[in-house]
Design an enzyme around this catalytic site. Structure first.
Site, PDB file in Angstrom:
ATOM      1  N   ASP A   1       0.862  -1.176   0.000  1.00  0.00           N
ATOM      2  CA  ASP A   1       0.000   0.000   0.000  1.00  0.00           C
ATOM      3  C   ASP A   1       0.907   1.237   0.000  1.00  0.00           C
ATOM      4  OD1 ASP A   1      -1.674   2.092   0.583  1.00  0.00           O
ATOM      5  OD2 ASP A   1      -2.755   1.058   2.192  1.00  0.00           O
TER       6      ASP A   1
ATOM      7  N   GLU B   1      29.836   5.495   4.409  1.00  0.00           N
ATOM      8  CA  GLU B   1      29.793   4.046   4.595  1.00  0.00           C
ATOM      9  C   GLU B   1      29.651   3.376   3.235  1.00  0.00           C
ATOM     10  OE1 GLU B   1      26.082   2.523   6.487  1.00  0.00           O
ATOM     11  OE2 GLU B   1      25.781   4.609   7.036  1.00  0.00           O
TER      12      GLU B   1
ATOM     13  N   CYS C   1      26.046   6.164   9.717  1.00  0.00           N
ATOM     14  CA  CYS C   1      25.591   7.517   9.333  1.00  0.00           C
ATOM     15  C   CYS C   1      26.243   8.633  10.157  1.00  0.00           C
ATOM     16  CB  CYS C   1      24.076   7.620   9.472  1.00  0.00           C
ATOM     17  SG  CYS C   1      23.197   6.435   8.479  1.00  0.00           S
TER      18      CYS C   1
ATOM     19  N   HIS D   1      19.287  13.308  12.123  1.00  0.00           N
ATOM     20  CA  HIS D   1      19.577  12.334  11.065  1.00  0.00           C
ATOM     21  C   HIS D   1      18.219  11.814  10.583  1.00  0.00           C
ATOM     22  CE1 HIS D   1      20.773   8.920   8.825  1.00  0.00           C
ATOM     23  NE2 HIS D   1      20.333   8.048   9.724  1.00  0.00           N
TER      24      HIS D   1
ATOM     25  N   ASN E   1      17.140   8.578   2.415  1.00  0.00           N
ATOM     26  CA  ASN E   1      18.247   8.491   3.367  1.00  0.00           C
ATOM     27  C   ASN E   1      19.567   8.511   2.602  1.00  0.00           C
ATOM     28  OD1 ASN E   1      19.914   8.060   5.546  1.00  0.00           O
ATOM     29  ND2 ASN E   1      19.092   6.046   6.100  1.00  0.00           N
TER      30      ASN E   1
HETATM   31  P1  HMG Z   1       8.432  -2.467   8.204  1.00  0.00           P
HETATM   32  O1  HMG Z   1       8.737  -3.230   9.440  1.00  0.00           O
HETATM   33  O2  HMG Z   1       8.133  -3.214   6.964  1.00  0.00           O
HETATM   34  O3  HMG Z   1       7.276  -1.453   8.430  1.00  0.00           O
HETATM   35  O4  HMG Z   1       9.654  -1.481   7.885  1.00  0.00           O
HETATM   36  P2  HMG Z   1       6.154  -1.412   9.580  1.00  0.00           P
HETATM   37  O5  HMG Z   1       5.270  -2.566   9.471  1.00  0.00           O
HETATM   38  O6  HMG Z   1       6.787  -1.090  10.926  1.00  0.00           O
HETATM   39  O7  HMG Z   1       5.365  -0.112   9.078  1.00  0.00           O
HETATM   40  C1  HMG Z   1       6.016   1.132   9.066  1.00  0.00           C
HETATM   41  C2  HMG Z   1       4.996   2.172   9.482  1.00  0.00           C
HETATM   42  O8  HMG Z   1       3.995   2.245   8.466  1.00  0.00           O
HETATM   43  C3  HMG Z   1       4.250   1.818  10.771  1.00  0.00           C
HETATM   44  O9  HMG Z   1       4.010   3.047  11.426  1.00  0.00           O
HETATM   45  C4  HMG Z   1       2.951   1.225  10.272  1.00  0.00           C
HETATM   46  O10 HMG Z   1       1.866   1.347  11.185  1.00  0.00           O
HETATM   47  C5  HMG Z   1       2.715   2.103   9.046  1.00  0.00           C
HETATM   48  P3  HMG Z   1       4.299   3.164  13.010  1.00  0.00           P
HETATM   49  O11 HMG Z   1       3.330   2.237  13.654  1.00  0.00           O
HETATM   50  O12 HMG Z   1       5.737   2.720  13.221  1.00  0.00           O
HETATM   51  O13 HMG Z   1       4.100   4.607  13.300  1.00  0.00           O
HETATM   52  N1  HMG Z   1       1.842   1.511   8.040  1.00  0.00           N
HETATM   53  C6  HMG Z   1       0.919   2.198   7.356  1.00  0.00           C
HETATM   54  N2  HMG Z   1       0.523   3.496   7.425  1.00  0.00           N
HETATM   55  C7  HMG Z   1      -0.457   3.894   6.583  1.00  0.00           C
HETATM   56  N3  HMG Z   1      -1.080   3.061   5.686  1.00  0.00           N
HETATM   57  C8  HMG Z   1      -0.705   1.771   5.603  1.00  0.00           C
HETATM   58  C9  HMG Z   1       0.317   1.289   6.464  1.00  0.00           C
HETATM   59  N4  HMG Z   1       0.921   0.092   6.617  1.00  0.00           N
HETATM   60  C10 HMG Z   1       1.861   0.239   7.589  1.00  0.00           C
HETATM   61  N5  HMG Z   1      -1.327   0.971   4.727  1.00  0.00           N
HETATM   62  C11 HMG Z   1      11.463  -0.302   8.979  1.00  0.00           C
HETATM   63  C12 HMG Z   1       9.963  -0.350   8.702  1.00  0.00           C
HETATM   64  C13 HMG Z   1      11.805   1.018   9.612  1.00  0.00           C
HETATM   65  C14 HMG Z   1      11.823  -1.435   9.933  1.00  0.00           C
HETATM   66  C15 HMG Z   1      12.208  -0.477   7.642  1.00  0.00           C
HETATM   67  O14 HMG Z   1      11.899   0.587   6.767  1.00  0.00           O
HETATM   68  C16 HMG Z   1      13.706  -0.575   7.811  1.00  0.00           C
HETATM   69  O15 HMG Z   1      14.263  -1.619   8.124  1.00  0.00           O
HETATM   70  N6  HMG Z   1      14.429   0.562   7.565  1.00  0.00           N
HETATM   71  C17 HMG Z   1      15.888   0.589   7.680  1.00  0.00           C
HETATM   72  C18 HMG Z   1      16.338   0.812   9.113  1.00  0.00           C
HETATM   73  C19 HMG Z   1      16.109   2.238   9.565  1.00  0.00           C
HETATM   74  O16 HMG Z   1      15.949   3.132   8.779  1.00  0.00           O
HETATM   75  N7  HMG Z   1      16.165   2.445  10.891  1.00  0.00           N
HETATM   76  C20 HMG Z   1      16.046   3.773  11.448  1.00  0.00           C
HETATM   77  C21 HMG Z   1      16.882   3.969  12.695  1.00  0.00           C
HETATM   78  S1  HMG Z   1      18.574   3.419  12.459  1.00  0.00           S
HETATM   79  C22 HMG Z   1      19.301   4.690  11.534  1.00  0.00           C
HETATM   80  O17 HMG Z   1      18.758   5.728  11.393  1.00  0.00           O
HETATM   81  C23 HMG Z   1      20.636   4.384  10.926  1.00  0.00           C
HETATM   82  C24 HMG Z   1      20.620   4.160   9.423  1.00  0.00           C
HETATM   83  O18 HMG Z   1      20.452   5.391   8.761  1.00  0.00           O
HETATM   84  C25 HMG Z   1      21.894   3.451   9.007  1.00  0.00           C
HETATM   85  C26 HMG Z   1      23.225   4.046   9.436  1.00  0.00           C
HETATM   86  O19 HMG Z   1      23.437   4.547  10.527  1.00  0.00           O
HETATM   87  O20 HMG Z   1      24.154   3.868   8.635  1.00  0.00           O
HETATM   88  C27 HMG Z   1      19.481   3.280   8.980  1.00  0.00           C
END
Ligand code: HMG
Length: 365
Positions: A37, A89, A121, A246, A291
């Site tokens: 979605d 990175e 990051c 970030h 990002n």
């Molecule tokens: P996921 O687990 O597939 O997603 O991936 P989810 O099921 O948690 O859904 C995400 C959000 O969308 C949730 O909102 C859902 O409710 C909502 P929340 O409850 O969290 O507020 N949602 C919807 N909303 C509206 N309509 C819909 C719908 N369906 C779901 N139909 C995850 C999410 C972040 C885990 C994934 O994107 C990921 O793995 N990302 C990479 C890791 C990341 O960015 N982490 C952030 C912190 S770490 C960081 O910042 C360091 C980094 O930059 C790396 C570095 O340092 O080098 C990543």
């Protein structure tokens, strides 16, 4: 603005250059490709578009374009650059620093300390701090530093992080604080965890997504608690025009603000107003780039600094998985008001092409 009252040299950003690559894809197109979605990506994560690199367009190209822009805006002689640090990175080699490729293209060699900084990051922020401290310690012998934060952020196809991909570079000359003073005291917090990592030889990161969200929020709370210390939080926060974070994806930043606000006993309305007024506007360019790892915070800072009056303050929260975090504070210098670097983003956004799902799959093949 060359010395402080106690005669310690002031240090900060003398010029900024940014670069976003020439391709992009809307996250709604990605949602269609993956059978998700679109609201999950646009509302759930707060994303709009992700910057992409064409073939043969890599982190060196991003770095060099951003650096040329920062150097030309600075106007100083390249012989005055005594330190070149690239936070990334997206390294090309386990030994040779990315700065060597960049130095070659920029014609920088000789009496220059040139190196790469890696801490997910957080690497770009560490490079900024090192350059600042190098100058404040008067180890620079009158010379300036060129610091670059640059990354190409790609996840494995179909990974939950795919919608948060992006790419970009921010280059800063660290010298007289014409654009912004980097205030000497900062607030770091680190904990050794595996929330996001990329084993040697693997092309894409491994992520414990839920853990990474929790680590980011904990780090934000710790850093802001250290900023406030024993002071009145309201007074501390009121002193800043903008709060940059970030930005792995915009909803992450909202979650962190909620965590910080809850710690300081703000009610939901206060949190929402604070986010809308002082945080969300700083992410305008991040929403369009995705990002860009090390560059992500500095894209937000560059956005926040443009148009500020002399002395207005900005807080900048850096987070790098692993994890290391640091909250910096900056004070606008006389050139912030011009916001000259906005032109870089406007130009790159106007020139970039949006690809469809088929072209994206071809790029990733
Ligand atoms: P996921 O687990 O597939 O997603 O991936 P989810 O099921 O948690 O859904 C995400 C959000 O969308 C949730 O909102 C859902 O409710 C909502 P929340 O409850 O969290 O507020 N949602 C919807 N909303 C509206 N309509 C819909 C719908 N369906 C779901 N139909 C995850 C999410 C972040 C885990 C994934 O994107 C990921 O793995 N990302 C990479 C890791 C990341 O960015 N982490 C952030 C912190 S770490 C960081 O910042 C360091 C980094 O930059 C790396 C570095 O340092 O080098 C990543």
């Amino acid at each position: 603005m060359s010395t402080s009252t106690n005669e310690r040299p002031l240090s900060g950003i003398a010029s900024i250059g940014l670069h976003l690559p020439p391709l992009a894809m809307g996250v709604e197109e990605l949602a269609r490709l993956r059978g998700e979605d679109p609201d999950k990506f646009t509302i759930g994560l707060g994303c709009k578009a992700m910057s992409l690199c064409p073939p043969d367009y890599d982190v060196v190209e991003l770095s060099v374009v951003a650096a040329e822009r920062a150097l030309s805006r600075w106007g100083g002689d390249r012989d005055r650059i005594g330190l070149l640090a690239v936070g990334t990175e997206s390294a090309l080699d386990m030994s040779r620093p990315l700065s060597a490729w960049v130095a070659e293209r920029l014609g920088l060699q000789g009496s220059i300390r040139s190196y790469e900084v890696k801490h997910a990051c957080y690497g770009g922020t560490l490079a900024v701090r090192q350059a600042t401290e190098w100058r404040m310690a008067e180890a620079n012998q009158g010379r300036a530093a060129l610091v670059i934060a640059a990354d190409v952020a790609l996840y494995e196809q179909g990974d939950p992080g795919e919608a948060t991909q992006g790419a970009g570079a921010v280059a800063m000359v660290i010298d007289e604080p014409e654009v912004a003073l980097i205030e000497p005291h900062s607030f770091p917090w680190s904990e050794p965890v595996f929330d996001f990592w990329r084993p040697v030889g693997e092309a894409f990161p491994r992520v414990d997504g839920k853990l990474s969200l929790e680590c980011y929020k904990r780090a934000a709370e710790r850093c802001f608690r250290a900023l406030v210390g024993q002071q009145d939080p309201e007074q501390v926060f009121a002193d800043f025009t903008a709060f940059c974070f970030h930005v792995p994806f915009p909803k992450m930043v909202l979650k962190a603000v909620q965590r910080v606000g809850t710690f300081f006993r703000w009610d939901p309305e206060r949190i929402a107003t604070f986010f809308a007024e002082k945080v969300s506007p700083t992410m305008a360019w991040n929403r369009l780039s995705g990002n860009s790892y090390t560059a992500s915070l500095w894209i937000s800072v560059a956005n926040a600094l443009q148009g500020l009056q002399l002395g207005e303050r900005v807080a900048a929260f850096s987070y790098g998985s692993g994890f290391g975090a640091e909250l910096l504070t900056l004070k606008a210098g006389p050139k912030a008001i011009s916001g000259a670097w906005e032109k870089d983003v406007v130009t790159d956004l106007a020139n970039r092409q949006f690809v469809d799902a088929a072209a994206y799959c071809a790029l990733r093949a």
